[in-house]
Structures are given as C-alpha cells and as structure tokens.
Scaffold this motif. Structure first.
Motif, PDB file in Angstrom:
ATOM      1  N   ILE A 133       4.586  17.998 -46.224  1.00 18.77           N
ATOM      2  CA  ILE A 133       4.217  19.365 -45.849  1.00 18.77           C
ATOM      3  C   ILE A 133       4.302  19.530 -44.338  1.00 18.77           C
ATOM      4  CG2 ILE A 133       2.328  21.040 -45.824  1.00 18.77           C
ATOM      5  CD1 ILE A 133       1.393  19.837 -48.493  1.00 18.77           C
ATOM      6  N   LEU A 134       3.851  18.508 -43.600  1.00 13.74           N
ATOM      7  CA  LEU A 134       3.908  18.571 -42.138  1.00 13.74           C
ATOM      8  C   LEU A 134       5.346  18.680 -41.654  1.00 13.74           C
ATOM      9  CD1 LEU A 134       2.587  18.394 -39.355  1.00 13.74           C
ATOM     10  CD2 LEU A 134       2.609  15.891 -39.577  1.00 13.74           C
ATOM     11  N   ILE A 135       6.254  17.932 -42.267  1.00 18.72           N
ATOM     12  CA  ILE A 135       7.671  18.019 -41.890  1.00 18.72           C
ATOM     13  C   ILE A 135       8.181  19.439 -42.098  1.00 18.72           C
ATOM     14  CG2 ILE A 135      10.006  17.267 -42.489  1.00 18.72           C
ATOM     15  CD1 ILE A 135       8.729  14.566 -43.312  1.00 18.72           C
ATOM     16  N   SER A 136       7.854  20.002 -43.253  1.00 16.37           N
ATOM     17  CA  SER A 136       8.291  21.373 -43.548  1.00 16.37           C
ATOM     18  C   SER A 136       7.739  22.362 -42.530  1.00 16.37           C
ATOM     19  CB  SER A 136       7.843  21.764 -44.958  1.00 16.37           C
ATOM     20  OG  SER A 136       8.233  23.081 -45.271  1.00 16.37           O
ATOM     21  N   VAL A 137       6.478  22.184 -42.158  1.00 16.95           N
ATOM     22  CA  VAL A 137       5.852  23.078 -41.178  1.00 16.95           C
ATOM     23  C   VAL A 137       6.531  22.945 -39.819  1.00 16.95           C
ATOM     24  CG1 VAL A 137       3.738  23.515 -39.873  1.00 16.95           C
ATOM     25  CG2 VAL A 137       3.626  23.170 -42.345  1.00 16.95           C
ATOM     26  N   LEU A 138       6.795  21.718 -39.374  1.00 16.35           N
ATOM     27  CA  LEU A 138       7.432  21.502 -38.073  1.00 16.35           C
ATOM     28  C   LEU A 138       8.810  22.145 -38.013  1.00 16.35           C
ATOM     29  CD1 LEU A 138       6.417  17.768 -37.436  1.00 16.35           C
ATOM     30  CD2 LEU A 138       5.645  19.756 -36.126  1.00 16.35           C
ATOM     31  N   ILE A 139       9.592  21.962 -39.079  1.00 18.06           N
ATOM     32  CA  ILE A 139      10.926  22.563 -39.097  1.00 18.06           C
ATOM     33  C   ILE A 139      10.841  24.082 -39.113  1.00 18.06           C
ATOM     34  CG2 ILE A 139      13.067  22.768 -40.417  1.00 18.06           C
ATOM     35  CD1 ILE A 139      12.628  19.888 -41.357  1.00 18.06           C
ATOM     36  N   SER A 140       9.876  24.615 -39.870  1.00 11.65           N
ATOM     37  CA  SER A 140       9.698  26.072 -39.910  1.00 11.65           C
ATOM     38  C   SER A 140       9.253  26.616 -38.562  1.00 11.65           C
ATOM     39  CB  SER A 140       8.669  26.445 -40.985  1.00 11.65           C
ATOM     40  OG  SER A 140       9.128  26.077 -42.267  1.00 11.65           O
TER      41      SER A 140
ATOM     42  N   LEU B  55       9.950  19.680 -48.723  1.00 15.22           N
ATOM     43  CA  LEU B  55       8.928  19.847 -49.759  1.00 15.22           C
ATOM     44  C   LEU B  55       9.396  19.284 -51.101  1.00 15.22           C
ATOM     45  CD1 LEU B  55       7.703  23.463 -48.954  1.00 15.22           C
ATOM     46  CD2 LEU B  55       6.574  21.304 -48.381  1.00 15.22           C
ATOM     47  N   LEU B  56      10.681  19.407 -51.381  1.00 13.55           N
ATOM     48  CA  LEU B  56      11.200  18.941 -52.668  1.00 13.55           C
ATOM     49  C   LEU B  56      11.143  17.426 -52.791  1.00 13.55           C
ATOM     50  CD1 LEU B  56      14.225  21.367 -53.155  1.00 13.55           C
ATOM     51  CD2 LEU B  56      11.995  21.420 -54.296  1.00 13.55           C
ATOM     52  N   TYR B  57      11.170  16.703 -51.658  1.00 19.65           N
ATOM     53  CA  TYR B  57      10.997  15.251 -51.732  1.00 19.65           C
ATOM     54  C   TYR B  57       9.688  14.892 -52.425  1.00 19.65           C
ATOM     55  CZ  TYR B  57      14.705  14.665 -48.194  1.00 19.65           C
ATOM     56  OH  TYR B  57      15.889  14.670 -47.502  1.00 19.65           O
ATOM     57  N   ALA B  58       8.630  15.603 -52.076  1.00 19.05           N
ATOM     58  CA  ALA B  58       7.312  15.289 -52.619  1.00 19.05           C
ATOM     59  C   ALA B  58       7.169  15.739 -54.064  1.00 19.05           C
ATOM     60  CB  ALA B  58       6.222  15.944 -51.754  1.00 19.05           C
ATOM     61  N   VAL B  59       7.887  16.787 -54.451  1.00 21.39           N
ATOM     62  CA  VAL B  59       7.774  17.318 -55.811  1.00 21.39           C
ATOM     63  C   VAL B  59       8.559  16.471 -56.806  1.00 21.39           C
ATOM     64  CG1 VAL B  59       8.219  19.313 -57.287  1.00 21.39           C
ATOM     65  CG2 VAL B  59       7.385  19.648 -54.943  1.00 21.39           C
ATOM     66  N   PHE B  60       9.766  16.053 -56.425  1.00 19.70           N
ATOM     67  CA  PHE B  60      10.639  15.290 -57.318  1.00 19.70           C
ATOM     68  C   PHE B  60      10.893  13.909 -56.709  1.00 19.70           C
ATOM     69  CE2 PHE B  60      11.808  19.780 -57.818  1.00 19.70           C
ATOM     70  CZ  PHE B  60      11.538  19.959 -59.168  1.00 19.70           C
ATOM     71  N   VAL B  61      10.088  12.940 -57.086  1.00 12.62           N
ATOM     72  CA  VAL B  61      10.231  11.586 -56.553  1.00 12.62           C
ATOM     73  C   VAL B  61      11.257  10.854 -57.420  1.00 12.62           C
ATOM     74  CG1 VAL B  61       9.047   9.472 -55.881  1.00 12.62           C
ATOM     75  CG2 VAL B  61       7.837  11.671 -55.782  1.00 12.62           C
TER      76      VAL B  61
ATOM     77  N   LEU C  62      16.542  25.995 -45.156  1.00 15.02           N
ATOM     78  CA  LEU C  62      16.989  25.027 -46.152  1.00 15.02           C
ATOM     79  C   LEU C  62      16.406  23.641 -45.886  1.00 15.02           C
ATOM     80  CD1 LEU C  62      20.766  25.898 -46.682  1.00 15.02           C
ATOM     81  CD2 LEU C  62      18.954  25.978 -48.397  1.00 15.02           C
ATOM     82  N   ALA C  63      16.421  23.218 -44.617  1.00 21.49           N
ATOM     83  CA  ALA C  63      15.882  21.905 -44.268  1.00 21.49           C
ATOM     84  C   ALA C  63      14.379  21.848 -44.534  1.00 21.49           C
ATOM     85  CB  ALA C  63      16.174  21.594 -42.802  1.00 21.49           C
ATOM     86  N   SER C  64      13.673  22.933 -44.247  1.00 19.98           N
ATOM     87  CA  SER C  64      12.234  22.988 -44.513  1.00 19.98           C
ATOM     88  C   SER C  64      11.949  22.899 -46.013  1.00 19.98           C
ATOM     89  CB  SER C  64      11.660  24.286 -43.936  1.00 19.98           C
ATOM     90  OG  SER C  64      10.293  24.411 -44.231  1.00 19.98           O
TER      91      SER C  64
ATOM     92  N   SER D 168      18.624  11.840 -52.864  1.00 18.61           N
ATOM     93  CA  SER D 168      19.965  11.736 -52.273  1.00 18.61           C
ATOM     94  C   SER D 168      20.541  13.124 -52.020  1.00 18.61           C
ATOM     95  CB  SER D 168      20.890  10.942 -53.199  1.00 18.61           C
ATOM     96  OG  SER D 168      20.464   9.602 -53.317  1.00 18.61           O
ATOM     97  N   LEU D 169      20.365  14.019 -52.972  1.00 15.95           N
ATOM     98  CA  LEU D 169      20.857  15.383 -52.806  1.00 15.95           C
ATOM     99  C   LEU D 169      20.136  16.093 -51.659  1.00 15.95           C
ATOM    100  CD1 LEU D 169      21.179  16.494 -56.541  1.00 15.95           C
ATOM    101  CD2 LEU D 169      23.032  15.885 -54.970  1.00 15.95           C
ATOM    102  N   MET D 170      18.822  15.865 -51.548  1.00 20.20           N
ATOM    103  CA  MET D 170      18.059  16.493 -50.478  1.00 20.20           C
ATOM    104  C   MET D 170      18.427  15.894 -49.112  1.00 20.20           C
ATOM    105  SD  MET D 170      16.394  18.916 -51.828  1.00 20.20           S
ATOM    106  CE  MET D 170      17.822  19.028 -52.938  1.00 20.20           C
ATOM    107  N   ARG D 171      18.691  14.594 -49.083  1.00 22.31           N
ATOM    108  CA  ARG D 171      19.139  13.973 -47.837  1.00 22.31           C
ATOM    109  C   ARG D 171      20.506  14.527 -47.424  1.00 22.31           C
ATOM    110  NH1 ARG D 171      16.666  11.363 -43.953  1.00 22.31           N
ATOM    111  NH2 ARG D 171      18.260   9.759 -43.734  1.00 22.31           N
ATOM    112  N   LEU D 172      21.375  14.713 -48.402  1.00 20.94           N
ATOM    113  CA  LEU D 172      22.681  15.310 -48.131  1.00 20.94           C
ATOM    114  C   LEU D 172      22.514  16.698 -47.542  1.00 20.94           C
ATOM    115  CD1 LEU D 172      25.809  14.687 -48.753  1.00 20.94           C
ATOM    116  CD2 LEU D 172      25.474  16.228 -50.694  1.00 20.94           C
ATOM    117  N   LEU D 173      21.643  17.491 -48.137  1.00 17.88           N
ATOM    118  CA  LEU D 173      21.389  18.847 -47.655  1.00 17.88           C
ATOM    119  C   LEU D 173      20.765  18.822 -46.264  1.00 17.88           C
ATOM    120  CD1 LEU D 173      21.284  21.902 -48.158  1.00 17.88           C
ATOM    121  CD2 LEU D 173      19.063  21.557 -49.293  1.00 17.88           C
TER     122      LEU D 173
END
Length: 450
Positions: free
Chosen positions: A162-169, A86-92, A80-82, A98-103
């Motif tokens: 993308i790098l953040i998502s990769v690191l978490i994964s 990615l959704l931060y970059a898709v929906f600016v 979920l965190a990963s 805020s919803l993604m930060r909450l998650l």
C-alpha cells in the motif's frame, strides 16, 4: 538555474516519490517471494520481467508521447504502476507477479522518458550540468532511501505494498497540478548495433556485462540476504549502502577517466568491483556483517560507475551530435543483459547455493576488467584531448538524459575530425569515410535494429 528549477520543480518532486516507491518495491518483492516459498529460479524469472517491460516501454512510450503529450502519459503510467503495486498483495502468484513486474517496468521506462525529455527541454547550456546532477542525486538517492522503508512494516503483510502505491500516486500530483508548459517531444534517433560495436567493442561488451551483473544484483540481492539469514533491517541497509557507495565514487572515478586512458580506469574499477564482490561473499558466508557492509559499499562504488564509463568511452569516438543516438543502443544492450541476470542467478542459487550470487558478480566484473586490458593491448590509446567529458548517469535511464550534458549542444563542425578516429579496436576509418549512419525512421529508444 532559477528559471530551470522553477519550470522543473514539480517534475523533480514527483520523480523523488516515484524513486522511493520503485526502490522499496524491488527489495520487497524479493523478500516477500522468499517468505512465500517461491523457488529461487522462479524468483529470478519474476524479477527479470521488470527489465523486459522496461525495454518494451522504451520503444512504445515515444510513440504514445507524440500522440497525447507528456502530462497524460505521465498520469496514465503512474496510475498503472500504482495499481500494479496493490495487485502484488492481492494475488500472491508467480505468474501474476511476473505480469505485474512486466507492467511496472514498462511504466517506469515511460516515466523516465517523460522526465528526461521535460528536463532537457527546460535546460539551457548554462544549466544542463546542474540539472543533470540534481536528476542523478534524486534517482540514486530515492532508490537508496526507499530501501529503508522496508523497516516500516512486516513484509509478509499488505502495508508495504500500500505504501508503494501511495508513493507512486504522490509522484503524480505535482506533475498533474503544474502550470508549466509541456515540452515539444522529439524522439531521438539510434545507431545500428553492429555499427555501435564497430565504434566501441569495449563500450558495448562492457555495458552488456554490467547489465547482467546489475540486473542480478537489483533483482536478487534481497533474496540473497534472506537466504544467508539477514534481517529485514540488515537487507535494507545492505542494498542502500551499495547504492550510496555508487553515488559517492561515481564522480571521482569519472573525473579520473577524464585525465587518464579511460580503459585503464574502467579496467581497474571493474576488477576492484570483482574483488569487493569476493570480499562480500566471504563476509556473508562467515557472518561478519560489518565487513559485509564495507564490501557492499565498495562493490557499489566501483560497480555503478561502469555504466557511465562505458557510455563515456563510446562517446570518445563520436561527435556530440551522435551521443544520444549511441546511448540509445547502449541502453538496449544493457537492458538485454539485465533480463538475463536474474534468470541465470536465480536457478544457479538453487543449485550451487547462495554463494553463487556474489561469485557471479565477481566473475562478471573481473571479466569486464580483463576485456578492457585486452582492448588496450590490441589498440593504442587515443590522445587525451579527444576525450569527451565524463557524464555520470543513473543506470536504467532513457537515452534522453545524455542530451542534458552541455557538450551535446555545444558542437561545431570542426569536431568531425575526432569522430573520424576509430574506437578502442575497430577497423580504422579512412579519411572521408562517414561516421556510422544514424537511422531516422526507427523507434526512438532502445529497439534492436538488427
């Protein structure tokens, strides 16, 4: 120690990747929000959502753990965190962010609970202190090094998300492939907040104020750096050196508090942090970046230990068997303060200018120091032989980490005499009175009992 590390290496390796991703994400969000033209007040609201999610995750995750187990929970939360990264970059968009930060906050609270309960299960009395030290280094070191990844790509693009998502994964892989048996999870109990305040007013007020200041710093530091014209490299260096300063000074300050009145050490550390914040304010406004880095390192060095000092001060008035329960309440108080930090600082930076950032941090730390002096005036110090040893813990952890300290396991009934002594100013407990009760039927971590 070899057996403990053999059983925990996958967890620690996964945690290192998670902290690299989390450290990078917080600063990138602030910089990218500024580049997108989000108002400073809106950025504060977005950043505070992480702490709201963190508190929710602290309450909900233990219930899920009891049903499905550590590995499944870890895998689900990391995934979920990963995905959120990615959704931060898709929906600016501030609402989506805020919803993604909450998650994200929810997920990382759960990930910390899984990690700490696993380490606690793997530890013995001989290895607890060493595992706690390694855990601390990985947590803080990963956060600090993660800042440097800001320089690997343009924050205005997709690459860093993308790098953040990769690191978490990547953090998920060692845990998913480990053959070590998952621990049996036992949720910790908690103290009522009114009882916690009675035990230690200074511990509770101090950790709340530290939460406000810490939430403001981690949420808005990158925004502040962008507002005063720092480059991305300078922002990453500034935040990284602040975290490293906290790592370097936490142990010596903690050891001093074991040998002197802990309230003196807490007061001096807090007021020194306030002075360092004022120095950073001056350096930032005058453009002296070298002095700014020195001030940031000193601020981190004196500020970060306040969290552990408040926990240790509270523990001085409890027998070890109650320490985990007390820390659960303190984490709730600290996390609540962290929510308000960005919410207050964001709008005020829009009104009063960027200087309000470090002015707020200075005000908060000087307030903690003065309150500690006030408590010393109204309540004499305890004998030094009643002090519990200082335990350095990372900010925003789960309360289970306190159980990694050997003292929480090495308690005997004779220590009840120490627990009967009152806190730094509460009404004295008479002989035969019970220590504030522990609630056994509440949520495991961090929920307000009031």
């Amino acid at each position: 120690m070899y057996v403990a590390m053999k059983n925990s290496w996958a967890l620690l390796l996964g945690l290192a990747f998670l902290m690299l991703g989390n450290g990078l994400q917080g600063s990138l969000m602030g910089i990218r929000a500024s580049l997108e033209g989000f108002p400073t007040g809106v950025i504060g609201l977005v950043m505070s959502a992480y702490y709201m999610g963190f508190l929710a995750g602290s309450v909900v995750t233990p219930k899920i753990l009891r049903r499905v187990g550590h590995v499944r929970v870890f895998a689900a939360l990391a995934s979920l965190a990963s995905s959120a990264a990615l959704l931060y970059a898709v929906f600016v968009d501030p609402v989506v962010w805020s919803l993604m930060r909450l998650l994200t906050g929810f997920c990382f609270a759960g990930l910390y609970i899984v990690c700490e309960s696993w380490l606690n299960d793997a530890a013995t009395n001989e290895t607890r202190g060493q595992l706690l030290s390694i855990y601390m280094i990985i947590m803080m070191g990963g956060m600090a090094v993660g800042q440097l990844f800001l320089n690997m790509a343009d924050p205005a693009g997709y690459d860093l998300f993308i790098l953040i998502s990769v690191l978490i994964s990547l953090g998920l892989i060692p845990m998913a492939l480990t053959a070590s048996p998952a621990p049996n999870f036992t949720a910790s109990t908690r103290l009522k907040l009114k009882q916690l305040y009675r035990i230690s007013p200074l511990g509770m007020i101090g950790i709340f104020a530290q939460g406000i200041s810490g939430g403001a710093f981690y949420g808005m530091a990158a925004v502040y750096g962008d507002r005063i014209g720092l480059t991305v490299a300078q922002i990453s260096g500034f935040i990284s050196i602040m975290i490293l300063g906290g790592v370097l000074l936490q142990w010596p300050i903690g050891r001093l508090s074991d040998h002197f009145d802990r309230r003196w050490v807490l007061s001096i550390s807090a007021m020194s942090g306030g002075v360092a914040a004022l120095l950073a304010l001056y350096a930032g406004e005058t453009g002296n970046f070298t002095l700014f880095l020195v001030a940031a390192a000193l601020f981190g060095g004196f500020s970060v230990p306040i969290y552990s000092l408040c926990i240790a001060h509270t523990n001085d008035h409890l027998e070890p068997s109650k320490m985990v329960a007390a820390s659960s309440g303190l984490i709730l108080v600290n996390g609540t303060g962290a929510i308000f930090g960005p919410i207050v600082v964001g709008p005020m930076m829009s009104i009063a200018g960027s200087a309000f950032f470090f002015a707020w941090l200075a005000f908060g730390h000087l307030g903690i120091g003065l309150f500690a002096l006030y408590r010393m005036r109204v309540k004499p110090s305890q004998p030094m032989d009643t002090h519990s040893p200082f335990v350095a813990v990372p900010v925003r952890n789960a309360s289970i980490v306190v159980a990694l300290h050997p003292e929480t396991e090495e308690w005997d009934e004779g220590d009840d005499a120490r627990a009967a002594s009152d806190a730094d100013g509460a009404a004295p407990l008479e002989e035969g009175d019970e220590i504030p009760e522990i609630l056994d039927d509440g949520p495991a971590l961090g929920e307000n009992s009031s």
